[in-house]
Design a protein around this motif. Structure first.
Motif, PDB file in Angstrom:
ATOM      1  N   THR A 796       0.848  -1.192   0.000  1.00 10.52           N
ATOM      2  CA  THR A 796       0.000   0.000   0.000  1.00 10.52           C
ATOM      3  C   THR A 796       0.885   1.244   0.000  1.00 10.52           C
ATOM      4  N   VAL A 799       4.001   2.827  -5.627  1.00 11.07           N
ATOM      5  CA  VAL A 799       3.842   2.771  -7.078  1.00 11.07           C
ATOM      6  C   VAL A 799       4.774   1.668  -7.549  1.00 11.07           C
ATOM      7  N   SER A 800       4.270   0.796  -8.409  1.00 13.61           N
ATOM      8  CA  SER A 800       5.088  -0.308  -8.875  1.00 13.61           C
ATOM      9  C   SER A 800       5.513  -0.100 -10.317  1.00 13.61           C
ATOM     10  N   ALA A 813       2.373   6.640  -4.112  1.00  7.62           N
ATOM     11  CA  ALA A 813       1.024   6.308  -4.552  1.00  7.62           C
ATOM     12  C   ALA A 813       0.052   7.484  -4.456  1.00  7.62           C
ATOM     13  N   LEU A 818      -5.702   6.124  -9.501  1.00  6.18           N
ATOM     14  CA  LEU A 818      -5.805   4.682  -9.639  1.00  6.18           C
ATOM     15  C   LEU A 818      -6.409   4.269 -10.972  1.00  6.18           C
ATOM     16  N   GLU A 819      -7.451   4.973 -11.387  1.00  6.56           N
ATOM     17  CA  GLU A 819      -8.111   4.602 -12.638  1.00  6.56           C
ATOM     18  C   GLU A 819      -7.182   4.813 -13.827  1.00  6.56           C
ATOM     19  N   GLU A 821      -4.030   4.799 -13.733  1.00  4.25           N
ATOM     20  CA  GLU A 821      -2.976   3.817 -13.595  1.00  4.25           C
ATOM     21  C   GLU A 821      -3.416   2.473 -14.170  1.00  4.25           C
ATOM     22  N   LYS A 822      -4.664   2.107 -13.881  1.00  6.17           N
ATOM     23  CA  LYS A 822      -5.195   0.853 -14.430  1.00  6.17           C
ATOM     24  C   LYS A 822      -5.210   0.894 -15.961  1.00  6.17           C
ATOM     25  N   GLN A 877       0.694  -7.206 -11.120  1.00  4.37           N
ATOM     26  CA  GLN A 877       0.482  -5.855 -10.648  1.00  4.37           C
ATOM     27  C   GLN A 877      -0.954  -5.410 -10.906  1.00  4.37           C
ATOM     28  N   ARG A 878      -1.448  -5.755 -12.070  1.00  8.01           N
ATOM     29  CA  ARG A 878      -2.799  -5.352 -12.452  1.00  8.01           C
ATOM     30  C   ARG A 878      -3.829  -6.021 -11.541  1.00  8.01           C
ATOM     31  N   MET A 881      -4.608  -4.519  -8.118  1.00 12.40           N
ATOM     32  CA  MET A 881      -5.208  -3.186  -8.020  1.00 12.40           C
ATOM     33  C   MET A 881      -6.700  -3.231  -7.733  1.00 12.40           C
TER      34      MET A 881
END
Length: 881
Positions: A796, A799-800, A813, A818-819, A821-822, A877-878, A881
């Motif tokens: 948490t 950032v990866s 992060a 987040l969106e 990033e996805k 990673q995905r 999330m």
RNA sequence: GGAGGCUUAGCUCAGCUGGUAGAGCGCUCGCCUCACACGCGAGAGGUCACAGAUUCGAGUUCUGUAGUCUCCACCA
């Protein structure tokens, strides 16, 4: 040892000083050394009173780059400089000067006085171009500078003339030649430039004698030559005119009866199918005239005016006469029709005047026997062109060459060594001025007034400059034949071809084994640089502004042999920046230097092995490129190595050591930095001689290099098999990839380098990354680095970032949507998946696996492995999330 | 009429013997990070003129087409 150097490189301050130092130390002198192999280039001699232009700059830069390379490789590298007397060009200049300043012509002065003026002119301006070549950094052996009208070279000219005359290969004869009425001299075929010009085709009625109201209509583009018509020709199978062949017609205005002949030369489809014949003023008509015994009637004088005996036309200029004749033809009802007609007109390559073909007594070289050997050496590979395609152009020309008109009605040049006897009328040709006729011993002999074509002496340049015809000349024995000739494609016929057959004929060998052809330097719009357009860029101004090295680099890089290049001043700016980059890299080194000798340390770090291994490859490739005359490719590789590998990576990679506390590490970093820079300066020296010399002088050298020596005399770097480190290169690539990935991510998130973060790196290759820990810290902007084989359970706030070999976690992060990033990850996943699919298809194809070379297949397998690893990491990673 | 070159990122051009498209300049974003702002980091942007052929695979070889430039020859 620490030195303070200015922040910006100042070529203006450096170049003159360095060149003077080279000159003073005798660096340019080339001596015959039995322990060395010779490597010789003769310069294409510029016009003695000429000014350096961009074309010379490119030509000279290419030659200097080659000669410096060969010198460093250990050859006795000789670059012979010199100048050409440039017959017409120089004479025109002096005549112009005479006209403007004194209102006089050369005839007012007389031959002897006029020649004194030309020599004075040569003395005044002859040194100018040499000084300009020095500004380019040219490393010629200036003590060997030659001039085509030097005693020795003039003797060579006489020797050749007599030799060819005695072999029957030089003769004097009345032929139709290209005549320039403005320069009032004959020209060779090569000196005529054909240009499309709009003209007219006039149809003129010639009445047939004895048959009232019958006539032929001829079509001509040059009505003024009708004064010299001695016949009309039709095609033998042309039924329209079958009945009039053998009759005569009456030449209008002149009232001369001329025969109508049949000859296959006539093209039935053109014009009316009837051609007026003017054998004295048209090469084709001349040939037809020979076949039908037509009279040669010369009606145009040397100065382009109509000859005496033609009434009111006499004395008129040929174009004035044309108007008058057309008016009279019209008035007499002879002019039938006038059409527009695109016409290809021969013009003088020096003054641009329309060339007038006319019959004149001139001297010729019989080409056919000479061409044979000149063709053979190319066919047998004894002479190669780079690029190859110019061999075809050369061959084509040589196969169709006509006899070479070598006499010029000028005063400036080598006077033809032939004397006519007033008593017996025979010719005496001799190397030393004769006092009597060789045939009847009469003292009443007169030398020919004409001089030889300028190119007659330049044709001997590769051997006349080395002492020929003295067969015992040590220089000739050692340095001849020369190795490479560097020149533009525009003088292949004028010069290269003639040097080849001359060399073959007089020395028994091709004067060089390679001709390196370059293109023209054009302006930024692609136009030829010329005085009349005023678009020429003065190389000296560029040197003043950006430095010689920048100009040279511009001229050799980014262009390939045989192709024209456009000259962009901005590129000089780019290469000035490159010079500055080198300057600052070495300045950085100086500021950190505590060693006074440059040798490699016993212990090498990962990054040291990486740069040394890459340097090794650079040396191998650049050397090969240079050998193959791929100078532009070589230059680009050196540029990339210095800027990307050395400055952007290696220097940065050494900083933690240089600024650390470990003295041994500090020293070894200095040593490798110094070694690599020294080697790469050598590679760059042929291209950028000044800055490389300046920097090299400031660096500590190995024990083998004494004081007072110069980079230009150092030996060319050799590949060191002990310095190949493929494994370390791979390891460094992994580390660099990780650094790049972090940087990209941070950049995307607009995180400035000043914001340091904790970097957690998860990898199966932890030992490799531990070697690069300091680099990751510095270059991936981390204040702390943790390298681990197990991913932390709690990610948490992280950032990866992933590469195929590692996952990196950065606590940023809060900066990430987040969106978004996805979405970004999905795009990346899709791309990797696509690449992988393509690769799987390829590797699944049995044809590929069986037929492609093993190393290629292996490379693709490795790539597949990498992509799969990357895909897996991205997918994980995905999912998280 | 003959020969040859060129056609690759917005511009100018590299790309060797066929194996995942490069540079300089320009452009976008962020940085005056203790060698360099003549700088540093990141990025956008190419179906390599078109159509076939050869090949497991072509910007890269071959053939043809188009545009463009040059050279040679030369029809008055």
């Amino acid at each position: 040892m620490k030195k303070e150097l200015p922040k910006t490189y100042e070529p203006q301050e450096v170049e003159g000083r360095i060149y003077a130092a080279w000159e003073q130390a005798g660096c340019f002198k080339t001596v015959r050394d039995p322990d060395k192999k010779p490597f010789t280039i003769v310069i294409p001699p510029p016009n003695v009173t000429g000014q350096l232009h961009m074309g010379h700059a490119m030509d000279s830069t290419l030659q200097d780059t080659l000669i410096r390379f060969k010198r460093m490789q250990g050859y006795a590298a000789l670059w012979v400089p010199g100048t050409d007397h440039a017959g017409i060009a120089t004479q025109i200049k002096v005549e112009e000067d005479l006209r403007v300043n004194e209102g006089r012509t050369r005839y007012d002065l007389g031959r002897e006085k006029f020649l004194e003026r030309v020599w004075a002119w040569k003395e005044k301006y002859g040194g100018r171009i040499v000084e300009q070549q020095k500004k380019l950094g040219a490393s010629c052996d200036w003590d060997r500078a030659r001039f085509t009208m030097d005693e020795g070279l003039s003797a060579a000219v006489r020797h050749v003339f007599v030799s060819l005359y005695n072999k029957g290969l030089i003769y004097k004869g009345s032929r139709i030649v290209n005549w320039c009425p403005h320069c009032t001299t004959a020209l060779s075929d090569a000196e005529v430039e054909y240009k499309d010009k709009p003209g007219k085709l006039w149809h003129i009625r010639y009445p047939i004698v004895g048959e009232a109201d019958k006539y032929v209509i001829v079509a001509t583009t040059r009505p003024e030559t009708m004064l010299g018509d001695s016949g009309v020709a039709v095609h033998p199978e042309d039924e329209r005119y079958a009945d009039i062949v053998g009759k005569t017609c009456l030449l209008p205005l002149v009232e001369r009866e001329i025969p109508i002949v049949a000859d296959e030369y006539v093209d039935r489809a053109f014009g009316t199918g009837c051609v007026k014949m003017t054998p004295a003023h048209d090469p084709n008509d001349f040939e037809v005239g020979l076949r039908h015994s037509l009279e040669n009637i010369r009606v145009i004088e040397d100065d382009g005016t109509i000859s005496q005996g033609y009434g009111k036309y006499s004395g008129l200029d040929r174009y004035e006469a044309r108007k008058a004749i057309l008016a009279d033809l019209e008035a007499g009802g002879y002019l039938v029709k006038t059409e527009d007609h695109q016409h290809n007109v021969g013009t003088c390559y020096r003054c641009g005047s329309d060339v007038e073909p006319l019959i004149s007594a001139q001297w010729f070289v019989k080409m056919e026997p000479l061409a044979r050997e000149a063709l053979r050496v190319v066919q047998d590979g004894e002479l190669k062109f780079v690029p190859d395609r110019f061999a075809k152009i050369y061959t084509n020309w040589m196969e169709n060459v006509h006899d070479w008109c070598i006499s010029r009605q000028l005063w400036w040049g080598h006077r033809i060594p032939a004397w006519t006897c007033d008593d017996c009328g025979q010719m005496t040709v001799a190397e030393t001025d004769p006092t009597e006729c060789a045939h009847c011993h009469s003292k009443r002999i007169r030398q020919e007034e004409d001089v030889l074509d300028t190119w007659f002496s330049s044709a001997l340049w590769p051997f006349s400059t080395l002492g020929w015809p003295d067969e015992n000349s040590e220089d000739l024995k050692y340095f001849y034949p020369t190795n490479v000739l560097v020149t533009g494609y525009d003088i292949i016929f004028f010069w290269v071809a003639r040097m080849v057959f001359s060399g073959c004929e007089h020395t028994g060998r091709s004067p060089f084994h390679t001709v390196l052809i370059h293109g023209l330097v054009r302006d930024e719009k692609g136009r030829k640089m010329s005085k009349s357009l005023g678009n020429g860029i003065d190389p000296l101004e560029i040197i003043d502004q950006y430095g010689c090295d920048a100009l040279r680099f511009n001229l050799v890089s980014g262009n390939s042999p045989g192709n024209d290049m456009r000259f962009f001043t901005e590129r000089c700016e780019a290469y000035r920046n490159f010079a500055n980059k080198i300057w600052n890299a070495s300045r950085f080194l100086m500021m950190n230097l505590t060693i006074d000798r440059c040798a490699l340390p016993d212990r090498l770090e990962l990054e040291d092995k990486w740069i040394l291994s890459r340097l090794n490859r650079l040396i191998a490739e650049v050397t090969e490129n240079m050998e193959k005359y791929e100078l532009g490719v070589a230059a680009a590789k050196i540029y990339d190595f210095i800027w990307d590998d050395y400055c952007d990576w290696y220097i940065e990679l050494t900083k933690s050591r240089l600024q650390g506390q470990d003295e041994e590490a500090k020293t070894s970093a200095q040593q490798v930095l110094c070694h690599v820079l020294t080697q790469v300066l050598k590679l760059l020296h042929p291209f950028m001689p000044f800055i490389t010399e300046e920097v090299w002088q400031a660096l500590p050298h190995g024990a083998e290099v004494g004081e007072g020596t110069f980079l230009m005399l150092q030996s060319w770097p050799a590949v060191d098999p002990h310095l190949d480190f493929p494994e370390e290169e791979k390891s460094m690539a992994l580390i660099m990839e990780a650094i790049g990935a972090v940087r990209t991510r941070r950049s995307e998130m607009n995180v400035p380098p000043s914001k340091k973060t904790h970097l957690t790196l998860v990898t199966a290759d932890a030992p490799i990354f531990r070697q690069g820990e300091a680099h990751l810290k510095r270059l991936a902007y981390a204040d702390q680095v943790t390298i681990t084989t197990d991913a932390p359970a709690d990610q948490t706030g992280m950032v990866s970032v992933v590469t195929h070999a590692a996952q990196m976690l950065i606590p940023l992060a809060e900066l990430v949507d987040l969106e978004q990033e996805k979405a970004r990850l999905d795009r990346e996943l899709a791309k990797v998946q696509k690449d992988l699919d393509g690769l799987k298809t390829k590797l699944g194809n049995p044809n590929f696996v069986e037929k492609a070379p093993a190393n290629v297949v292996q490379a693709e397998r490795d790539r597949q492995e990498k992509l799969e690893a990357l895909l897996e990491k991205l997918t994980q990673q995905r999912q998280g999330m």
